[in-house]
Design a protein around this motif. Structure first.
Motif, PDB file in Angstrom:
ATOM      1  N   SER A 217      45.132  41.436  98.754  1.00  0.00           N
ATOM      2  CA  SER A 217      46.054  41.401  97.601  1.00  0.00           C
ATOM      3  C   SER A 217      45.557  42.319  96.488  1.00  0.00           C
ATOM      4  O   SER A 217      46.321  43.097  95.920  1.00  0.00           O
ATOM      5  CB  SER A 217      46.190  39.965  97.071  1.00  0.00           C
ATOM      6  N   VAL A 218      44.262  42.257  96.205  1.00  0.00           N
ATOM      7  CA  VAL A 218      43.700  43.102  95.142  1.00  0.00           C
ATOM      8  C   VAL A 218      43.823  44.575  95.541  1.00  0.00           C
ATOM      9  O   VAL A 218      44.245  45.423  94.748  1.00  0.00           O
ATOM     10  CB  VAL A 218      42.233  42.729  94.866  1.00  0.00           C
ATOM     11  N   ARG A 219      43.502  44.890  96.817  1.00  0.00           N
ATOM     12  CA  ARG A 219      43.572  46.297  97.280  1.00  0.00           C
ATOM     13  C   ARG A 219      44.987  46.827  97.137  1.00  0.00           C
ATOM     14  O   ARG A 219      45.236  47.908  96.590  1.00  0.00           O
ATOM     15  CB  ARG A 219      43.123  46.390  98.744  1.00  0.00           C
ATOM     16  N   ARG A 220      45.952  46.046  97.609  1.00  0.00           N
ATOM     17  CA  ARG A 220      47.358  46.491  97.550  1.00  0.00           C
ATOM     18  C   ARG A 220      47.798  46.673  96.109  1.00  0.00           C
ATOM     19  O   ARG A 220      48.491  47.624  95.754  1.00  0.00           O
ATOM     20  CB  ARG A 220      48.255  45.436  98.191  1.00  0.00           C
ATOM     21  N   THR A 221      47.423  45.708  95.245  1.00  0.00           N
ATOM     22  CA  THR A 221      47.855  45.779  93.859  1.00  0.00           C
ATOM     23  C   THR A 221      47.257  47.011  93.183  1.00  0.00           C
ATOM     24  O   THR A 221      47.952  47.748  92.481  1.00  0.00           O
ATOM     25  CB  THR A 221      47.449  44.496  93.111  1.00  0.00           C
ATOM     26  N   ALA A 222      45.976  47.290  93.458  1.00  0.00           N
ATOM     27  CA  ALA A 222      45.326  48.470  92.864  1.00  0.00           C
ATOM     28  C   ALA A 222      46.027  49.752  93.324  1.00  0.00           C
ATOM     29  O   ALA A 222      46.254  50.680  92.547  1.00  0.00           O
ATOM     30  CB  ALA A 222      43.857  48.493  93.252  1.00  0.00           C
ATOM     31  N   GLU A 223      46.435  49.748  94.595  1.00  0.00           N
ATOM     32  CA  GLU A 223      47.035  50.944  95.208  1.00  0.00           C
ATOM     33  C   GLU A 223      48.475  51.149  94.718  1.00  0.00           C
ATOM     34  O   GLU A 223      48.880  52.251  94.372  1.00  0.00           O
ATOM     35  CB  GLU A 223      47.051  50.699  96.726  1.00  0.00           C
ATOM     36  N   LEU A 229      47.367  45.112  88.015  1.00  0.00           N
ATOM     37  CA  LEU A 229      45.938  44.813  88.184  1.00  0.00           C
ATOM     38  C   LEU A 229      45.256  44.746  86.829  1.00  0.00           C
ATOM     39  O   LEU A 229      44.458  43.853  86.572  1.00  0.00           O
ATOM     40  CB  LEU A 229      45.264  45.873  89.057  1.00  0.00           C
ATOM     41  N   ALA A 230      45.664  45.643  85.923  1.00  0.00           N
ATOM     42  CA  ALA A 230      45.074  45.638  84.569  1.00  0.00           C
ATOM     43  C   ALA A 230      45.354  44.294  83.908  1.00  0.00           C
ATOM     44  O   ALA A 230      44.468  43.636  83.374  1.00  0.00           O
ATOM     45  CB  ALA A 230      45.674  46.769  83.760  1.00  0.00           C
ATOM     46  N   ALA A 231      46.610  43.846  84.024  1.00  0.00           N
ATOM     47  CA  ALA A 231      46.997  42.556  83.408  1.00  0.00           C
ATOM     48  C   ALA A 231      46.236  41.419  84.084  1.00  0.00           C
ATOM     49  O   ALA A 231      45.718  40.517  83.448  1.00  0.00           O
ATOM     50  CB  ALA A 231      48.499  42.354  83.565  1.00  0.00           C
ATOM     51  N   TRP A 232      46.117  41.504  85.417  1.00  0.00           N
ATOM     52  CA  TRP A 232      45.427  40.445  86.157  1.00  0.00           C
ATOM     53  C   TRP A 232      43.976  40.397  85.739  1.00  0.00           C
ATOM     54  O   TRP A 232      43.411  39.347  85.485  1.00  0.00           O
ATOM     55  CB  TRP A 232      45.530  40.721  87.665  1.00  0.00           C
ATOM     56  N   GLY A 233      43.370  41.559  85.518  1.00  0.00           N
ATOM     57  CA  GLY A 233      41.965  41.630  85.091  1.00  0.00           C
ATOM     58  C   GLY A 233      41.771  40.913  83.769  1.00  0.00           C
ATOM     59  O   GLY A 233      40.838  40.145  83.589  1.00  0.00           O
ATOM     60  N   ASP A 234      42.739  41.123  82.867  1.00  0.00           N
ATOM     61  CA  ASP A 234      42.656  40.464  81.555  1.00  0.00           C
ATOM     62  C   ASP A 234      42.738  38.947  81.719  1.00  0.00           C
ATOM     63  O   ASP A 234      42.014  38.191  81.078  1.00  0.00           O
ATOM     64  CB  ASP A 234      43.793  40.940  80.645  1.00  0.00           C
ATOM     65  N   VAL A 235      43.646  38.499  82.614  1.00  0.00           N
ATOM     66  CA  VAL A 235      43.800  37.043  82.829  1.00  0.00           C
ATOM     67  C   VAL A 235      42.485  36.476  83.361  1.00  0.00           C
ATOM     68  O   VAL A 235      41.958  35.497  82.855  1.00  0.00           O
ATOM     69  CB  VAL A 235      44.954  36.765  83.834  1.00  0.00           C
TER      70      VAL A 235
END
Ligand SMILES: Nc1cc(-c2ccc3cc[nH]c3c2)n[nH]1
Length: 244
Positions: A217-223, A229-235
């Motif tokens: 999920s993280v790989r796909r979102t980054a790609e 991913l930026a928003a998810w990182g903040d969360v």
């Protein structure tokens, strides 16, 4: 939930009678009412449009038929009013979050524009007695609101309790709230035309499978959606509270 859709192409919304939404309608979870806007015209040609004030190309949908349609569907002196959704490229983004919010409404009405849009006074008039949301399903331009309504009704209806078989599947979907895109899925056969299912999924080790799925999920979102991913990182970093 009651749904009313006003359009000059009611046949466009026939898809609502099919599949999941159709099943929800038949089971009484959804009360879908389609209305032909021309029902509220009174001239021989059943006119719904006219030239734009201020000039410019195209035509604008006249306010009178819309006013009469809204008054007939949701009488001003009625006990309750619907939440009116008006699809437009100029609207607020339709998101999974908004889909959940709308799925909690007892009554939604959708106004399908055509031509260059609906006279802006219709939303103002409706706003005197009901909540009005002008909503975009994406940054591209359609020829009318009907396709947008099909998209929104499907996204909303599937969130209603009892509409889809396994509510658990809602929690692992893309945009389901963890902010990541969903992982790739596989089924039998284990090898197909030289392509194999990842071994971890055949391992039976649920811890490793969960870890692999999260990594995917993280790989796909980054790609594909680095913005998410930026928003998810903040969360994850706990920066999403109001204090930040
Ligand atoms: N997201 C999005 C909405 C629309 C839309 C919605 C209504 C009308 C009426 C005339 N053209 C329209 C286009 N295009 N793209």
């Amino acid at each position: 939930m009651r749904l009313d859709v006003v359009t000059i192409f009611p046949e466009y919304l026939a898809a609502l009678d099919v599949s999941l939404v159709g099943k929800a309608a038949k089971s009484g979870l959804l009360d879908i009412n389609l209305h032909d806007l021309r029902e509220w015209t009174h001239d021989r040609h059943r006119t719904v449009d006219d030239t734009p004030y201020g000039g410019g190309a195209g035509m604008v949908m006249k306010p009178e038929p819309w006013g009469e349609a809204l008054d007939a569907i949701a009488p001003p002196d009625g006990p309750t009013q619907p939440r009116l959704i008006v699809p437009t490229p100029a609207g607020r983004p339709f998101t999974q979050e908004l889909a959940y919010e709308l799925a909690a409404e007892p009554w939604l009405a959708f106004a399908c524009g055509r031509y260059e849009g609906i006279d802006a006074r219709v939303a103002s008039y409706a706003g005197e007695r009901m909540r009005v949301d002008e909503v975009s399903i994406g940054d591209y331009v359609l020829n009318g609101g009907e396709v947008a309504v099909l998209v929104m009704v499907e996204a909303i209806a599937r969130l209603l309790p009892g509409v889809i078989g396994n509510p658990e599947s809602l929690s692992e979907e893309s945009h389901s709230g963890d902010g990541l895109l969903e992982y790739p899925v596989y089924t039998k056969p284990p090898t197909w035309r030289g392509h194999d299912v990842p071994d971890v999924l055949l391992s039976g080790n649920h811890g490793l499978i969960a870890e692999w799925r999260h990594e995917e999920s993280v790989r796909r979102t980054a790609e594909r959606r680095p913005d998410l991913l930026a928003a998810w990182g903040d969360v994850v970093a706990g920066k999403d509270d109001a204090s930040s």
